[in-house]
Design an enzyme around this catalytic site. Structure first.
Site, PDB file in Angstrom:
ATOM      1  N   SER A 118       0.823  -1.207   0.000  1.00  0.00           N
ATOM      2  CA  SER A 118       0.000   0.000   0.000  1.00  0.00           C
ATOM      3  C   SER A 118       0.854   1.252   0.000  1.00  0.00           C
ATOM      4  CB  SER A 118      -0.862   0.033   1.263  1.00  0.00           C
ATOM      5  OG  SER A 118      -1.612  -1.132   1.373  1.00  0.00           O
ATOM      6  N   HIS A 139      -1.160  -2.698  -6.935  1.00  0.00           N
ATOM      7  CA  HIS A 139      -1.901  -2.431  -5.698  1.00  0.00           C
ATOM      8  C   HIS A 139      -3.398  -2.634  -5.927  1.00  0.00           C
ATOM      9  CE1 HIS A 139      -3.090   0.783  -2.489  1.00  0.00           C
ATOM     10  NE2 HIS A 139      -3.175  -0.430  -2.008  1.00  0.00           N
ATOM     11  N   ASN A 189      -3.441   5.757  -1.031  1.00  0.00           N
ATOM     12  CA  ASN A 189      -3.319   5.884   0.426  1.00  0.00           C
ATOM     13  C   ASN A 189      -2.788   7.235   0.875  1.00  0.00           C
ATOM     14  OD1 ASN A 189      -4.326   3.458   1.704  1.00  0.00           O
ATOM     15  ND2 ASN A 189      -2.863   2.455   0.346  1.00  0.00           N
TER      16      ASN A 189
END
Ligand SMILES: NC(=O)c1ccc[n+]([C@@H]2O[C@H](COP(=O)([O-])OP(=O)(O)OC[C@H]3O[C@@H](n4cnc5c(N)ncnc54)[C@H](O)[C@@H]3O)[C@@H](O)[C@H]2O)c1
Length: 281
Positions: A118, A139, A189
């Site tokens: 991540s 991802h 993220n």
């Protein structure tokens, strides 16, 4: 691409194995914990049953999907014939570097090595291998069988042909690739985690309760899930690890995990996977 090895059979690994196996690829699912492998197979079976009950697949597809998955307790055995290895182990830089170095020793020289990380630097993972040009970020989003996005991360040395191959493969499994550069937290993220962290800080300041905070973000911002519910879903340990990596990577304390998040992780309140997080399950 015929054989895909997935390292780590947790929340993400079982979903990645499910999706590739369902599309007809042979999948070697690898985890050092036998219980994780057993649990992953149960989860895949349960998710396939859900797809049957929704009418999106039939019994034959369930059987062929399960038949395409083999389980292994060692990387050495699981990656030897792989065309692609997707690492989906614990979000910890040292653990992932050890895994990449091991995969590099045992996987065929033409095999592409991807990480589902991540937030950890793809360039740094590539640097522990003898094939940094074949190392890339792939991802996936949670839950993998449902979510369309795959964030593709190019390390400094990832070759164009490897990126193109992974973009095509992503499309072949009916997902949508978005290619980004290798920065801490990438895009997904880097934007999501500060929001989750801020929601946790607001909760700990008593601005409102968890349910109300989530309602505000769902109703006001058209988010399908509130940030605290989403944090429970992702895993509070995963959220904390990602924030720690961004704090270190950007050398900026604005990414420091909220004290309440740190406390909950220390108490083993990790969200859905342990039955308690901001909500009870
Ligand atoms: N949870 C999410 O919502 C989410 C979303 C996108 C990406 N990710 C990323 O996916 C990766 C996996 O996250 P997760 O939530 O599935 O974690 P998890 O804790 O559910 O599973 C990790 C698995 O890795 C295994 N493992 C640890 N060391 C290993 C080793 N040396 N060899 C083989 N297996 C090993 C563990 O036994 C465990 O089963 C992380 O990099 C995470 O950041 C997670």
């Amino acid at each position: 691409m015929n054989l895909i090895a997935v390292v780590g059979a947790g929340t993400m690994g079982n979903g990645i194995a499910h999706v590739f196996a369902q599309k007809g690829y042979k999948v070697n699912l690898i985890d050092t914990q036998h219980t994780a492998l057993e649990k992953a197979l149960q989860t895949i079976q349960k998710n396939l049953d859900r797809q049957i009950s929704k009418g999106s697949i039939d019994e034959a597809n369930k059987i062929s999907t399960l038949n395409n998955i083999s389980i292994f307790e060692s990387i050495e055995l699981g990656v030897v014939n792989a065309d692609l290895v997707i690492e989906a182990a614990t979000e910890n830089s040292e653990i992932k570097k050890k895994i990449f170095s091991l995969i590099d020793q045992y996987a065929p020289s033409n095999c592409i090595l991807a990480s589902n990380t991540s937030s950890i630097s793809i360039t740094q993972l590539g640097a522990v291998t003898k094939r940094p040009e074949k190392v890339i970020g792939m991802h996936f989003m949670n839950p993998v069988p449902v979510m369309k996005l795959v964030e593709i991360i190019n390390g400094d040395q990832t070759s164009l042909v490897v990126t193109e191959t992974i973009v095509k493969l992503t499309e072949a499994i009916n997902k949508i690739p978005c290619v980004v550069k290798d920065f801490p937290g990438f895009i997904a993220n880097r934007i999501l985690m500060p929001m989750i962290n801020e929601a946790i800080i607001a909760l700990s300041e008593g601005v409102s309760d968890a349910n109300t905070i989530d309602q505000i973000m769902k109703l006001g911002m058209a988010h399908p899930m509130g940030p605290l519910q989403l944090a429970d879903y992702i895993g509070l340990d995963v959220c904390k690890n990602i924030l720690d990596i961004m704090k270190e990577g950007f050398d900026n304390t604005k990414y420091a995990p909220a004290p309440l998040l740190v406390e909950m992780v220390a108490e083993g309140k990790l969200g859905i996977k342990t039955g308690v997080g901001f909500y009870k399950y």
